[in-house]
Design a protein around this motif. Structure first.
Motif, PDB file in Angstrom:
ATOM      1  N   TYR A  40      19.250  19.228  -2.110  1.00 51.21           N
ATOM      2  CA  TYR A  40      19.193  19.646  -0.708  1.00 51.21           C
ATOM      3  C   TYR A  40      18.632  18.516   0.157  1.00 51.21           C
ATOM      4  CZ  TYR A  40      17.511  21.824   3.531  1.00 51.21           C
ATOM      5  OH  TYR A  40      17.255  22.098   4.845  1.00 51.21           O
ATOM      6  N   GLU A  41      17.573  17.866  -0.322  1.00 50.24           N
ATOM      7  CA  GLU A  41      16.922  16.803   0.456  1.00 50.24           C
ATOM      8  C   GLU A  41      17.861  15.621   0.690  1.00 50.24           C
ATOM      9  OE1 GLU A  41      13.810  19.131  -1.747  1.00 50.24           O
ATOM     10  OE2 GLU A  41      15.645  18.114  -2.352  1.00 50.24           O
ATOM     11  N   LEU A  42      18.601  15.230  -0.342  1.00 53.08           N
ATOM     12  CA  LEU A  42      19.530  14.109  -0.201  1.00 53.08           C
ATOM     13  C   LEU A  42      20.694  14.489   0.709  1.00 53.08           C
ATOM     14  CD1 LEU A  42      20.407  11.256  -0.888  1.00 53.08           C
ATOM     15  CD2 LEU A  42      21.483  12.153  -2.958  1.00 53.08           C
ATOM     16  N   ARG A  43      21.242  15.689   0.531  1.00 52.71           N
ATOM     17  CA  ARG A  43      22.328  16.152   1.407  1.00 52.71           C
ATOM     18  C   ARG A  43      21.882  16.156   2.865  1.00 52.71           C
ATOM     19  NH1 ARG A  43      22.985  20.134  -2.134  1.00 52.71           N
ATOM     20  NH2 ARG A  43      22.165  21.695  -0.697  1.00 52.71           N
ATOM     21  N   SER A  44      20.688  16.672   3.111  1.00 49.72           N
ATOM     22  CA  SER A  44      20.165  16.733   4.479  1.00 49.72           C
ATOM     23  C   SER A  44      20.003  15.345   5.076  1.00 49.72           C
ATOM     24  CB  SER A  44      18.825  17.468   4.515  1.00 49.72           C
ATOM     25  OG  SER A  44      18.989  18.802   4.129  1.00 49.72           O
ATOM     26  N   ALA A  45      19.455  14.423   4.297  1.00 48.70           N
ATOM     27  CA  ALA A  45      19.268  13.046   4.781  1.00 48.70           C
ATOM     28  C   ALA A  45      20.615  12.401   5.075  1.00 48.70           C
ATOM     29  CB  ALA A  45      18.488  12.222   3.750  1.00 48.70           C
ATOM     30  N   LEU A  46      21.581  12.642   4.222  1.00 48.66           N
ATOM     31  CA  LEU A  46      22.906  12.055   4.404  1.00 48.66           C
ATOM     32  C   LEU A  46      23.621  12.667   5.612  1.00 48.66           C
ATOM     33  CD1 LEU A  46      24.815   9.983   3.328  1.00 48.66           C
ATOM     34  CD2 LEU A  46      25.560  11.590   1.608  1.00 48.66           C
ATOM     35  N   GLU A  47      23.541  13.974   5.760  1.00 49.51           N
ATOM     36  CA  GLU A  47      24.159  14.627   6.921  1.00 49.51           C
ATOM     37  C   GLU A  47      23.529  14.147   8.219  1.00 49.51           C
ATOM     38  OE1 GLU A  47      23.792  18.775   5.981  1.00 49.51           O
ATOM     39  OE2 GLU A  47      25.610  18.770   4.746  1.00 49.51           O
ATOM     40  N   ALA A  48      22.212  13.959   8.220  1.00 43.14           N
ATOM     41  CA  ALA A  48      21.538  13.462   9.426  1.00 43.14           C
ATOM     42  C   ALA A  48      22.000  12.048   9.762  1.00 43.14           C
ATOM     43  CB  ALA A  48      20.028  13.507   9.235  1.00 43.14           C
ATOM     44  N   SER A  53      25.622   8.758  13.225  1.00 37.87           N
ATOM     45  CA  SER A  53      26.658   7.717  13.340  1.00 37.87           C
ATOM     46  C   SER A  53      27.933   8.251  13.990  1.00 37.87           C
ATOM     47  CB  SER A  53      26.996   7.155  11.953  1.00 37.87           C
ATOM     48  OG  SER A  53      25.882   6.491  11.415  1.00 37.87           O
ATOM     49  N   GLY A  54      27.842   9.453  14.579  1.00 39.29           N
ATOM     50  CA  GLY A  54      28.979   9.998  15.298  1.00 39.29           C
ATOM     51  C   GLY A  54      29.966  10.767  14.447  1.00 39.29           C
ATOM     52  N   VAL A  55      29.611  11.104  13.223  1.00 42.16           N
ATOM     53  CA  VAL A  55      30.507  11.845  12.336  1.00 42.16           C
ATOM     54  C   VAL A  55      30.270  13.339  12.516  1.00 42.16           C
ATOM     55  CG1 VAL A  55      31.083  12.301   9.912  1.00 42.16           C
ATOM     56  CG2 VAL A  55      30.575   9.977  10.658  1.00 42.16           C
ATOM     57  N   ARG A  56      31.356  14.110  12.577  1.00 40.10           N
ATOM     58  CA  ARG A  56      31.241  15.559  12.683  1.00 40.10           C
ATOM     59  C   ARG A  56      31.092  16.146  11.283  1.00 40.10           C
ATOM     60  NH1 ARG A  56      34.774  19.928  13.021  1.00 40.10           N
ATOM     61  NH2 ARG A  56      36.590  18.576  12.946  1.00 40.10           N
ATOM     62  N   ALA A  58      31.127  19.225   8.728  1.00 36.61           N
ATOM     63  CA  ALA A  58      31.836  20.510   8.658  1.00 36.61           C
ATOM     64  C   ALA A  58      31.630  21.147   7.292  1.00 36.61           C
ATOM     65  CB  ALA A  58      33.321  20.297   8.927  1.00 36.61           C
ATOM     66  N   GLY A  59      32.114  22.351   7.162  1.00 37.00           N
ATOM     67  CA  GLY A  59      32.021  23.094   5.907  1.00 37.00           C
ATOM     68  C   GLY A  59      33.267  22.919   5.063  1.00 37.00           C
ATOM     69  N   ASN A  60      33.781  24.035   4.556  1.00 35.35           N
ATOM     70  CA  ASN A  60      34.914  24.011   3.627  1.00 35.35           C
ATOM     71  C   ASN A  60      36.180  23.387   4.182  1.00 35.35           C
ATOM     72  OD1 ASN A  60      33.433  25.142   1.586  1.00 35.35           O
ATOM     73  ND2 ASN A  60      33.988  27.242   2.134  1.00 35.35           N
ATOM     74  N   GLY A  61      36.405  23.438   5.479  1.00 33.67           N
ATOM     75  CA  GLY A  61      37.642  22.921   6.049  1.00 33.67           C
ATOM     76  C   GLY A  61      37.582  21.457   6.452  1.00 33.67           C
ATOM     77  N   ALA A  62      36.645  20.710   5.930  1.00 33.96           N
ATOM     78  CA  ALA A  62      36.459  19.312   6.328  1.00 33.96           C
ATOM     79  C   ALA A  62      37.637  18.448   5.876  1.00 33.96           C
ATOM     80  CB  ALA A  62      35.165  18.764   5.746  1.00 33.96           C
ATOM     81  N   ASP A  63      37.887  17.381   6.624  1.00 33.68           N
ATOM     82  CA  ASP A  63      38.959  16.445   6.291  1.00 33.68           C
ATOM     83  C   ASP A  63      38.579  15.527   5.125  1.00 33.68           C
ATOM     84  OD1 ASP A  63      40.735  17.203   8.483  1.00 33.68           O
ATOM     85  OD2 ASP A  63      39.162  16.358   9.760  1.00 33.68           O
ATOM     86  N   ILE A  64      37.295  15.223   5.018  1.00 37.92           N
ATOM     87  CA  ILE A  64      36.794  14.341   3.955  1.00 37.92           C
ATOM     88  C   ILE A  64      35.632  15.027   3.258  1.00 37.92           C
ATOM     89  CG2 ILE A  64      35.610  12.147   3.493  1.00 37.92           C
ATOM     90  CD1 ILE A  64      37.133  10.963   5.816  1.00 37.92           C
ATOM     91  N   VAL A  65      35.591  14.914   1.927  1.00 38.19           N
ATOM     92  CA  VAL A  65      34.488  15.460   1.137  1.00 38.19           C
ATOM     93  C   VAL A  65      33.741  14.306   0.487  1.00 38.19           C
ATOM     94  CG1 VAL A  65      33.838  16.911  -0.816  1.00 38.19           C
ATOM     95  CG2 VAL A  65      35.716  17.600   0.681  1.00 38.19           C
ATOM     96  N   LEU A  66      32.455  14.218   0.782  1.00 38.10           N
ATOM     97  CA  LEU A  66      31.592  13.234   0.149  1.00 38.10           C
ATOM     98  C   LEU A  66      30.826  13.986  -0.939  1.00 38.10           C
ATOM     99  CD1 LEU A  66      29.492  10.600   2.025  1.00 38.10           C
ATOM    100  CD2 LEU A  66      28.820  11.547  -0.166  1.00 38.10           C
TER     101      LEU A  66
END
Length: 159
Positions: A40-48, A53-56, A58-66
């Motif tokens: 959770y901590e790494l995901r949160s840091a990465l999402e922030a 950096s201007g990236v949107r 999203a959840g399940n319907g995202a165009d790219i999955v990291l």
């Protein structure tokens, strides 16, 4: 005083430009990104970092999955206090593997890994020092790993 501050700002800009520094700016990724896996901590840091950096995000319907693999911390003792035999200094390594795919499962970026290395000292007389210091170091290492992944995404986006 005003002239001095302008001169200092200009000099700083010239020094940074001369060494090749460029701010990253916004990432040029097609569409939205979903971060999955990892802690959770790494995901949160990465999402922030991504959102900054201007990236949107999203959840399940995202165009790219990291996709993040579970990160692992490895700690080893570096030094011991000679009189009391108490641990004094540690080295911690954090490793996380990741992959970037599009919505259809196609590979967007070669799978990669990021490793971060830190050392920290335990202060004598504080029983909770090691636990508290370890938690701070781990959080800092996750943020640094997130920043490294974003830099790699930025480099692969062709900018």
């Amino acid at each position: 005083m005003h002239i001095l501050s302008r001169l200092t700002g200009t000099l700083l800009a010239l020094v940074l430009a001369g060494c090749g520094f460029q701010p990253l700016g916004e990432l040029d990724l097609p569409g939205s990104v979903r971060v999955q896996g990892g802690s959770y901590e790494l995901r949160s840091a990465l999402e922030a970092r991504l959102a900054g950096s201007g990236v949107r995000i999203a959840g399940n319907g995202a165009d790219i999955v990291l996709a993040l693999q579970p990160g692992s911390f490895d700690e080893r003792l570096l030094s011991v206090e000679p009189v009391r035999g108490e641990a004094r200094e540690y080295q911690v390594a954090f490793l996380v593997r990741y992959g970037v795919r599009d919505r259809k499962g196609g590979q967007v970026l070669e799978p990669g890994e990021v490793s971060v290395l830190r050392e920290y000292r335990v202060h004598r007389g504080e029983r909770l020092s090691r636990t508290r210091e370890r938690a701070l170091v781990h959080d800092e290492m996750r943020r640094e790993a997130a920043a490294a992944i974003v830099r790699r995404l930025y480099a692969s986006s062709g900018r």
